[in-house]
Scaffold this active site. Structure first.
Site, mmCIF file in Angstrom:
data_model
loop_
_atom_site.group_PDB
_atom_site.id
_atom_site.type_symbol
_atom_site.label_atom_id
_atom_site.label_comp_id
_atom_site.label_asym_id
_atom_site.label_seq_id
_atom_site.Cartn_x
_atom_site.Cartn_y
_atom_site.Cartn_z
ATOM 1 N N TYR A 151 52.508 39.635 31.845
ATOM 2 C CA TYR A 151 52.692 39.450 30.416
ATOM 3 C C TYR A 151 54.089 38.828 30.094
ATOM 4 C CZ TYR A 151 51.046 40.096 25.571
ATOM 5 O OH TYR A 151 50.902 39.986 24.075
ATOM 6 N N LYS A 158 57.315 37.904 22.058
ATOM 7 C CA LYS A 158 57.206 38.764 21.070
ATOM 8 C C LYS A 158 58.356 39.549 20.756
ATOM 9 C CE LYS A 158 52.553 37.813 20.525
ATOM 10 N NZ LYS A 158 52.043 37.251 19.347
HETATM 11 N N1 NAP Z 1 44.008 40.272 21.707
HETATM 12 C C1 NAP Z 1 44.685 41.156 21.996
HETATM 13 O O1 NAP Z 1 44.682 42.173 22.808
HETATM 14 C C2 NAP Z 1 46.127 41.223 21.110
HETATM 15 C C3 NAP Z 1 46.997 42.406 21.255
HETATM 16 C C4 NAP Z 1 48.169 42.275 20.483
HETATM 17 C C5 NAP Z 1 48.575 41.289 19.968
HETATM 18 N N2 NAP Z 1 47.713 40.024 19.831
HETATM 19 C C6 NAP Z 1 48.307 38.912 19.206
HETATM 20 O O2 NAP Z 1 47.613 38.368 18.105
HETATM 21 C C7 NAP Z 1 47.306 37.125 17.737
HETATM 22 C C8 NAP Z 1 45.861 36.514 18.099
HETATM 23 O O3 NAP Z 1 45.401 36.880 19.026
HETATM 24 P P1 NAP Z 1 43.770 36.756 19.567
HETATM 25 O O4 NAP Z 1 43.744 37.549 20.735
HETATM 26 O O5 NAP Z 1 43.039 36.863 18.550
HETATM 27 O O6 NAP Z 1 43.879 35.183 19.993
HETATM 28 P P2 NAP Z 1 42.434 34.100 20.203
HETATM 29 O O7 NAP Z 1 41.368 34.775 20.213
HETATM 30 O O8 NAP Z 1 42.928 33.613 21.543
HETATM 31 O O9 NAP Z 1 42.840 33.161 18.947
HETATM 32 C C9 NAP Z 1 43.886 32.529 19.005
HETATM 33 C C10 NAP Z 1 44.075 31.401 17.585
HETATM 34 O O10 NAP Z 1 45.285 30.912 17.675
HETATM 35 C C11 NAP Z 1 45.018 29.451 17.904
HETATM 36 N N3 NAP Z 1 46.114 28.920 18.714
HETATM 37 C C12 NAP Z 1 46.596 29.198 19.921
HETATM 38 N N4 NAP Z 1 47.541 28.186 20.117
HETATM 39 C C13 NAP Z 1 47.837 27.506 18.902
HETATM 40 C C14 NAP Z 1 48.833 26.678 18.791
HETATM 41 N N5 NAP Z 1 49.705 26.101 19.702
HETATM 42 N N6 NAP Z 1 48.991 26.181 17.510
HETATM 43 C C15 NAP Z 1 48.101 26.424 16.416
HETATM 44 N N7 NAP Z 1 47.019 27.266 16.784
HETATM 45 C C16 NAP Z 1 47.077 27.734 17.912
HETATM 46 C C17 NAP Z 1 43.661 29.307 18.351
HETATM 47 O O11 NAP Z 1 43.197 27.836 17.984
HETATM 48 P P3 NAP Z 1 41.753 27.420 18.783
HETATM 49 O O12 NAP Z 1 40.641 28.099 18.369
HETATM 50 O O13 NAP Z 1 41.649 25.889 18.224
HETATM 51 O O14 NAP Z 1 41.906 27.578 20.372
HETATM 52 C C18 NAP Z 1 42.965 30.322 17.789
HETATM 53 O O15 NAP Z 1 42.421 30.124 16.498
HETATM 54 C C19 NAP Z 1 48.418 36.808 18.859
HETATM 55 O O16 NAP Z 1 49.618 36.600 18.387
HETATM 56 C C20 NAP Z 1 48.336 37.719 20.113
HETATM 57 O O17 NAP Z 1 49.680 37.781 20.803
HETATM 58 C C21 NAP Z 1 46.688 39.924 20.654
#
Ligand code: NAP
Length: 249
Positions: A151, A158
């Site tokens: 990671y 982050k």
């Molecule tokens: N999941 C976890 O366990 C977790 C834990 C802690 C923090 N987070 C944080 O929470 C946030 C959301 O994560 P998630 O797990 O919900 O992700 P996700 O389900 O993969 O969704 C990501 C979203 O971001 C968009 N995206 C990705 N790259 C982009 C770019 N370069 N420009 C514009 N849009 C972009 C994607 O668009 P498309 O739909 O078009 O691909 C999608 O709408 C992130 O910051 C992640 O680091 C996640």
């Protein structure tokens, strides 16, 4: 357009945690500017879902890792909104591999999309927020502070993001703009399925978390809602950890 209307920009607002944040803010009088990378189907589905709740939606596909595309996002907002009340940066990208194997390209993608984009988004939002104040929130993760196998690229970006939150919070307080982050533990979204050895990682997580479950996108969205509300008006520059107590042990 009146002050009772609300104008919100959410990056990555169409899937996963961003999607839950979008739904949590939806309602009459809200105009969403929803950015995503390329998944049109999810974007159109969210648009329909929140239009049913009385909100207006402008979909804005674009890579926030590219400064020119961020400029285009703000040109469109300036044409369609008198101000911006909330900016939420949820979009993130990154490769999953050990840091000693990272290529320059891998490093750049994470730092560009996760950290640099936040700086440019905050800079773009400032002229639209400075008159009436506003709230800026981003999503971080425990990997900003703790080692998580494979990671490193994202975790390091982050860490930069959380520090940007602190610097921006102090500088933007003069404009009545609050800047905070929510740091999540493991939340089961599409992005995590790409994690090498996801099932084992989940087992370890479940064995250590006091509530015996992983987080949901809504768990994070509720904390974001608090940070967007007036109830959090005395909080700025903070990263609130929402992980069900996982990081305590
Ligand atoms: N999941 C976890 O366990 C977790 C834990 C802690 C923090 N987070 C944080 O929470 C946030 C959301 O994560 P998630 O797990 O919900 O992700 P996700 O389900 O993969 O969704 C990501 C979203 O971001 C968009 N995206 C990705 N790259 C982009 C770019 N370069 N420009 C514009 N849009 C972009 C994607 O668009 P498309 O739909 O078009 O691909 C999608 O709408 C992130 O910051 C992640 O680091 C996640």
């Amino acid at each position: 357009m009146t002050l009772t209307e609300k104008f919100i920009l959410i990056t990555g607002g169409t899937r996963g945690i961003g999607h839950a944040i979008t739904l949590s803010q939806a309602g009459p009088g809200v105009h969403f500017f929803l950015n995503y990378l390329r998944d049109e189907t999810s974007a159109e589905a969210v648009k329909k879902e929140i239009e049913k709740r009385g909100s207006r939606v402008t979909l804005m596909p674009g890579n926030v890792g590219n400064p020119e595309e961020i400029s285009q996002i703000f040109s469109i907002i300036q044409e369609n909104a008198p101000r911006l009340d909330h900016l939420i940066h949820s979009a993130a990208l990154g490769v999953f591999k050990p840091v000693h194997q990272l290529r320059v390209k891998d490093w750049d993608i994470s730092l560009d999309v996760n950290a640099k984009a936040f700086l440019l988004l905050a800079q773009g939002a400032l002229p639209l927020m400075k008159k009436n104040g506003g709230k800026i929130v981003t999503i971080s993760s425990l990997g900003a502070k703790h080692f998580t196998p494979n990671y490193g690229a994202i975790g390091i970006s982050k860490a930069a993001l959380e520090n940007l939150v602190r610097y921006l919070a102090v500088e933007l307080a003069a404009f009545n703009i609050h800047v905070n982050a929510v740091s999540g533990g493991l939340v089961e979204t599409d992005s995590l399925k790409m994690f090498p050895d996801f099932e084992n990682m989940k087992k370890t997580y479940l064995s250590r978390t006091p509530f015996g479950r992983t987080g949901t996108p809504e768990d994070i969205a509720r904390v974001v809602s608090f940070l967007l509300s007036r109830d959090s008006n005395w909080i700025t520059g903070q990263t609130l950890i929402a992980d069900g107590g996982y990081s305590l042990s």
